[in-house]
Design an enzyme around this catalytic site. Structure first.
Site, PDB file in Angstrom:
ATOM      1  N   LYS A  66     -35.902  -5.361  24.029  1.00  0.00           N
ATOM      2  CA  LYS A  66     -36.636  -4.857  25.189  1.00  0.00           C
ATOM      3  C   LYS A  66     -38.133  -4.963  24.886  1.00  0.00           C
ATOM      4  O   LYS A  66     -38.592  -4.444  23.878  1.00  0.00           O
ATOM      5  CB  LYS A  66     -36.281  -3.395  25.468  1.00  0.00           C
ATOM      6  CG  LYS A  66     -34.987  -3.187  26.228  1.00  0.00           C
ATOM      7  CD  LYS A  66     -35.086  -3.511  27.710  1.00  0.00           C
ATOM      8  CE  LYS A  66     -35.940  -2.519  28.464  1.00  0.00           C
ATOM      9  NZ  LYS A  66     -35.363  -1.173  28.545  1.00  0.00           N
ATOM     10  N   HIS A  67     -38.859  -5.628  25.757  1.00  0.00           N
ATOM     11  CA  HIS A  67     -40.315  -5.747  25.630  1.00  0.00           C
ATOM     12  C   HIS A  67     -40.728  -6.238  24.240  1.00  0.00           C
ATOM     13  O   HIS A  67     -41.590  -5.673  23.576  1.00  0.00           O
ATOM     14  CB  HIS A  67     -41.000  -4.445  26.008  1.00  0.00           C
ATOM     15  CG  HIS A  67     -40.839  -4.100  27.459  1.00  0.00           C
ATOM     16  ND1 HIS A  67     -41.470  -4.808  28.464  1.00  0.00           N
ATOM     17  CD2 HIS A  67     -40.087  -3.161  28.084  1.00  0.00           C
ATOM     18  CE1 HIS A  67     -41.128  -4.310  29.633  1.00  0.00           C
ATOM     19  NE2 HIS A  67     -40.277  -3.318  29.433  1.00  0.00           N
ATOM     20  N   ASN A 232     -47.038  -1.434  14.073  1.00  0.00           N
ATOM     21  CA  ASN A 232     -46.349  -1.022  12.856  1.00  0.00           C
ATOM     22  C   ASN A 232     -44.882  -0.726  13.171  1.00  0.00           C
ATOM     23  O   ASN A 232     -44.555  -0.287  14.268  1.00  0.00           O
ATOM     24  CB  ASN A 232     -46.983   0.236  12.273  1.00  0.00           C
ATOM     25  CG  ASN A 232     -48.324  -0.010  11.627  1.00  0.00           C
ATOM     26  OD1 ASN A 232     -48.579  -1.041  11.037  1.00  0.00           O
ATOM     27  ND2 ASN A 232     -49.203   0.980  11.750  1.00  0.00           N
ATOM     28  N   HIS A 393     -46.985  -9.642  15.760  1.00  0.00           N
ATOM     29  CA  HIS A 393     -47.707  -9.346  17.008  1.00  0.00           C
ATOM     30  C   HIS A 393     -47.671 -10.588  17.905  1.00  0.00           C
ATOM     31  O   HIS A 393     -47.613 -11.696  17.416  1.00  0.00           O
ATOM     32  CB  HIS A 393     -49.161  -8.967  16.742  1.00  0.00           C
ATOM     33  CG  HIS A 393     -49.315  -7.646  16.043  1.00  0.00           C
ATOM     34  ND1 HIS A 393     -49.092  -6.438  16.671  1.00  0.00           N
ATOM     35  CD2 HIS A 393     -49.648  -7.352  14.758  1.00  0.00           C
ATOM     36  CE1 HIS A 393     -49.305  -5.437  15.806  1.00  0.00           C
ATOM     37  NE2 HIS A 393     -49.628  -5.978  14.640  1.00  0.00           N
TER      38      HIS A 393
END
Length: 393
Positions: A66-67, A232, A393
């Site tokens: 999810k996301h 993180n 990221h």
């Protein structure tokens, strides 16, 4: 195919949107539906995760995303009767294949966060796995292939709009990856580090230096999961599956607390008092998930107040007291914990211990490593310094 046009980007106002290749063909084929921008981000990240899990463990693997972070990840170990019940697969009239078991574990670990997920499968999607996917609220699935029976089931999901993506399992991306932010192109070497290497456990600074084979397997699962989790992040793993993932927190201790609370909820769902909740017939799966989530939380009074409990239960349940929760959580043991970077303080170990953590793998390298090691020794926790950071990221 070199390009796929998307419905829109991250948001409906972000048009046009597409995925494409500068050189060569796309490694993916849309077999059904119309995946969006975020769908493909989830699909491509989750595929890498399950592919690595399969390579590291030799077992079929599944992930629920999810996301652009995993809500769950697992390998296909058999399910106990208890896990079958809390994952809502105890009523199926067919045998769970290893891939179906992996999916049930990945989807069931954090059912609240997996609602509306995108799932990934390491192996050809079989009929049993497709039948489980059909039951859940989900946006799509990515796999290297689908049996004809599985594809027919998935194409009928969501009134024929369910996103089904096939990926070439032999595709290898270029070693350099690029992305744009605010018109500026970023470039870096792809993170191809091998997280199945025994060298990860070569540096053990704690007094307890014993890692069982199962602990090493679970720590590898944790680290591979973290490799594709927005940082993180920390990940609790037990018996071949992630049970708590804390993603995208600015503070390491908040990652540990968030993931620990998810691990605690996973364990509390196995408490006899929770498993015996007297749900009404016909209650939707999502409503059951929400009820259980509130019942085991500090907001349980919201669920058991007059006019509310009657909507879900045949009789008013007794509260699960704080003392009962604490006593049950203390029974959870042998949990593995991975971190995508070093723990800066011993408070992370204190919190991890409360959720049954016995094994830890983290990068090491903090100026307070001595404090972290001392706290591990206090609880007889075995900890490895991997020397590997896994920011994503």
């Amino acid at each position: 195919m070199k390009e796929i046009t998307l419905k829109y980007g991250c948001n409906p106002n972000q048009k046009p949107a597409r995925i494409f290749m500068d050189h060569g063909e796309l490694p993916v084929e849309v077999l059904n539906g119309r995946p969006g921008y975020i769908n493909f981000l989830d699909a491509l990240n989750s595929w890498q995760l399950v592919k690595e899990l399969k390579a590291a463990t030799g077992m079929p693997a599944a992930a629920s995303f999810k996301h652009v972070s995993p809500a769950g990840a697992a390998i296909g170990l058999p399910l106990s009767d208890t896990l079958k019940k809390i994952y809502f697969v105890d009523d199926v009239d067919f045998e769970l294949t290893p891939l179906a078991s992996a999916y049930a574990r990945a989807r069931g670990a954090d059912r609240m966060c997996s609602y509306g997920d995108f799932c990934a499968l390491s192996d050809t999607c079989d009929e049993a796995t497709a039948r489980l996917i059909k039951r859940e609220v989900s946006d799509g699935v990515i796999a290297p292939d689908y049996t004809p029976e599985a594809l027919e089931i998935l194409k009928a999901k969501r009134r024929g709009t369910y996103n089904v993506i096939k990926i070439d399992p032999n595709y290898v991306p270029e070693p350099i990856e690029r992305k744009q932010v605010f018109g500026v192109t970023f470039e870096q070497l792809r993170n191809n580090i091998d997280l199945s290497s025994p060298e990860l456990f070569a540096n053990i600074p704690t007094k307890n230096k014993v890692f069982t084979a199962e602990a090493k397997r679970d720590l590898v699962i944790s680290l591979i999961t973290l490799k594709y989790t927005q940082s993180n992040s920390v990940c609790y793993v037990k018996d071949g599956q992630a049970i708590g993932i804390g993603a995208g927190q600015q503070s390491r201790i908040h990652c540990t607390r968030l993931a620990g609370s998810k691990a605690d909820e996973w364990w509390l769902r196995q408490c006899p008092k929770v498993m015996a909740l007297p749900f009404k017939e016909g209650i939707h799966r999502a409503d059951r998930d929400n009820c259980i989530n509130v019942y085991v939380s500090e907001e349980w009074e919201d669920l058991l107040q007059e006019g509310t409990w009657q909507q879900f239960f045949t009789e008013k349940p007794e509260p699960l007291t704080r003392e009962e929760k604490k006593a049950w959580i203390c029974k959870n043991t042998d949990v593995a914990l991975g971190s995508d970077a070093f723990f800066p303080f011993g408070d992370n170990i204190e919190r991890a211990h409360k959720s049954g953590v016995k094994y830890i793998a983290q990068a090491g390298g903090s100026i307070r490593d001595d404090n972290v090691i001392e706290t591990c020794d206090k609880y007889d926790i075995a900890m490895a310094f991997t020397g590997v950071r896994l920011f994503h990221h």
